[in-house]
Design an enzyme around this catalytic site. Structure first.
Site, PDB file in Angstrom:
ATOM      1  CB  SER A  22      70.599  25.493  52.550  1.00 20.69           C
ATOM      2  OG  SER A  22      71.312  24.518  53.295  1.00 20.69           O
ATOM      3  CG  HIS A  47      69.972  23.273  48.723  1.00 22.70           C
ATOM      4  ND1 HIS A  47      70.229  22.982  47.401  1.00 22.70           N
ATOM      5  CD2 HIS A  47      71.164  23.184  49.359  1.00 22.70           C
ATOM      6  CE1 HIS A  47      71.520  22.727  47.249  1.00 22.70           C
ATOM      7  NE2 HIS A  47      72.110  22.837  48.424  1.00 22.70           N
ATOM      8  CG  ASP A  49      73.434  21.699  51.701  1.00 25.52           C
ATOM      9  OD1 ASP A  49      73.789  21.638  50.513  1.00 25.52           O
ATOM     10  OD2 ASP A  49      72.936  22.722  52.215  1.00 25.52           O
ATOM     11  CG  MET A  51      77.771  17.982  53.693  1.00 27.27           C
ATOM     12  SD  MET A  51      78.557  19.365  54.544  1.00 27.27           S
ATOM     13  CE  MET A  51      77.586  20.739  53.908  1.00 27.27           C
ATOM     14  CG  HIS A  80      74.452  20.056  47.149  1.00 23.50           C
ATOM     15  ND1 HIS A  80      74.979  21.244  47.644  1.00 23.50           N
ATOM     16  CD2 HIS A  80      75.440  19.503  46.405  1.00 23.50           C
ATOM     17  CE1 HIS A  80      76.216  21.384  47.219  1.00 23.50           C
ATOM     18  NE2 HIS A  80      76.531  20.335  46.479  1.00 23.50           N
ATOM     19  CG  MET A  82      78.308  18.549  48.897  1.00 25.68           C
ATOM     20  SD  MET A  82      78.025  19.885  50.078  1.00 25.68           S
ATOM     21  CE  MET A  82      76.285  19.649  50.390  1.00 25.68           C
ATOM     22  CG  MET A 151      79.361  23.931  44.596  1.00 32.63           C
ATOM     23  SD  MET A 151      77.868  23.927  45.605  1.00 32.63           S
ATOM     24  CE  MET A 151      78.463  24.589  47.172  1.00 32.63           C
ATOM     25  CG  ASP A 189      74.648  25.651  47.563  1.00 31.52           C
ATOM     26  OD1 ASP A 189      74.445  26.385  48.539  1.00 31.52           O
ATOM     27  OD2 ASP A 189      74.743  24.404  47.646  1.00 31.52           O
TER      28      ASP A 189
HETATM   29  C1  DX5 Z   1      77.670  24.307  51.409  1.00 31.50           C
HETATM   30  C2  DX5 Z   1      76.236  23.893  51.137  1.00 31.50           C
HETATM   31  C3  DX5 Z   1      75.314  25.047  51.056  1.00 31.50           C
HETATM   32  C4  DX5 Z   1      75.179  25.806  52.331  1.00 31.50           C
HETATM   33  C5  DX5 Z   1      74.664  27.179  52.052  1.00 31.50           C
HETATM   34  O1  DX5 Z   1      78.462  23.193  51.446  1.00 31.50           O
HETATM   35  O2  DX5 Z   1      76.168  23.195  49.919  1.00 31.50           O
HETATM   36  O3  DX5 Z   1      74.048  24.682  50.543  1.00 31.50           O
HETATM   37  O4  DX5 Z   1      74.330  25.182  53.252  1.00 31.50           O
HETATM   38  O5  DX5 Z   1      74.745  27.934  53.205  1.00 31.50           O
HETATM   39  P1  DX5 Z   1      74.941  29.519  53.146  1.00 31.50           P
HETATM   40  O6  DX5 Z   1      73.783  30.062  52.372  1.00 31.50           O
HETATM   41  O7  DX5 Z   1      74.951  29.900  54.568  1.00 31.50           O
HETATM   42  O8  DX5 Z   1      76.251  29.777  52.446  1.00 31.50           O
HETATM   43 ZN    ZN Z   2      74.149  22.902  48.971  1.00 29.12          ZN
END
Ligand code: DX5
Ligand code: ZN
Length: 229
Positions: A22, A47, A49, A51, A80, A82, A151, A189
């Site tokens: 990620s 990956h 993320d 947000m 991903h 969010m 998750m 994840d």
């Molecule tokens: C959390 C994200 C993850 C996160 C994972 O909201 O969706 O992908 O970046 O990070 P680690 O591996 O540090 O938990």
């Molecule tokens: Zn993620």
């Protein structure tokens, strides 16, 4: 393995989990170097993320960054989302170069419409669920997805502790996939490190996301090797 169509490096490989670093935990001042470093260290996908500060209490990046990363690597980009109202942005993320676009069951007003939109524009559709959402909530969409993202932390931040109680959902998903004869990848994840990855592998995940465990380590190759087990 059927899910390997999503991950070209895994074509013809049996019994080995794919690793998706990620980028959230990468050093963004050296993004190009970081992407090349994990690629060289054996990452199978990246990956990303996204947000929105609404669905989760944190803000990250949008399609512009995915477009930039697309220029840096040929690895599949596993996006991903969010975000609330994902339907407004799915096309932009596809155009930016995402290969897999994953939406949250808790964040979309019309799940089937959004999943079909992703597939209609030629991308792989993922559906994800928070740790406290039961798998039953997503089973009716199994025909419209290429990937389930389980998750193992509440989304929003990297570096949180792994929640082993979600592993029963991985096992349940595996069983259902078999019964229904579907070609769906199961990804996990949150909080994955060399220790917790053992439990995730035992439960049968196909793809593991890891942010801080990889980018916080001094040897990416060694960490990815340990995550694979
Ligand atoms: C959390 C994200 C993850 C996160 C994972 O909201 O969706 O992908 O970046 O990070 P680690 O591996 O540090 O938990
Ligand atoms: Zn993620």
């Amino acid at each position: 393995m059927s899910w390997s169509r999503l991950v070209p490096t895994k074509k013809g490989t049996v019994g080995s989990v794919a690793i998706a670093p990620s980028l959230l935990s990468a050093d963004f001042s050296r993004l190009g170097e970081e992407v090349r470093a994990v690629e060289k260290a054996g990452a199978d996908l990246l990956h990303l993320d996204v947000m929105d500060g609404h669905f989760v209490p944190n803000l990250t990046f949008g399609p512009m960054l995915i477009k930039a990363v697309r220029k840096l690597t040929d690895l599949p980009l596993d996006t991903h989302l969010m975000i609330e109202n994902p339907e407004k942005y799915i096309r932009q993320f596809a155009k930016a170069g995402s290969d897999i676009i994953t939406i949250h069951i808790e964040a979309s007003a019309d799940i089937r419409r959004d999943l079909r939109m992703i597939r209609e524009i030629g991308k792989n559709a993922g559906l994800t669920l928070n740790p406290d959402t039961p798998l039953e909530k997503i089973t009716e969409y199994f025909d419209d997805i290429d990937l389930i993202l389980v998750m193992s932390v509440f989304p929003g931040f990297a570096g949180q502790s792994f929640m082993p109680e979600v592993l029963s959902k991985v096992e349940q998903a595996k069983e259902l996939r078999k019964v229904k004869g579907l070609d769906i990848a199961i990804e996990i994840d949150g909080g994955i490190d060399p220790e917790t990855s053992k439990q995730a592998r035992a439960a049968g995940v196909d793809i593991m996301v890891a942010g801080s465990a990889i980018f916080g380590s001094s040897d990416y190759k060694d960490t990815i090797h340990k995550l694979r087990g």
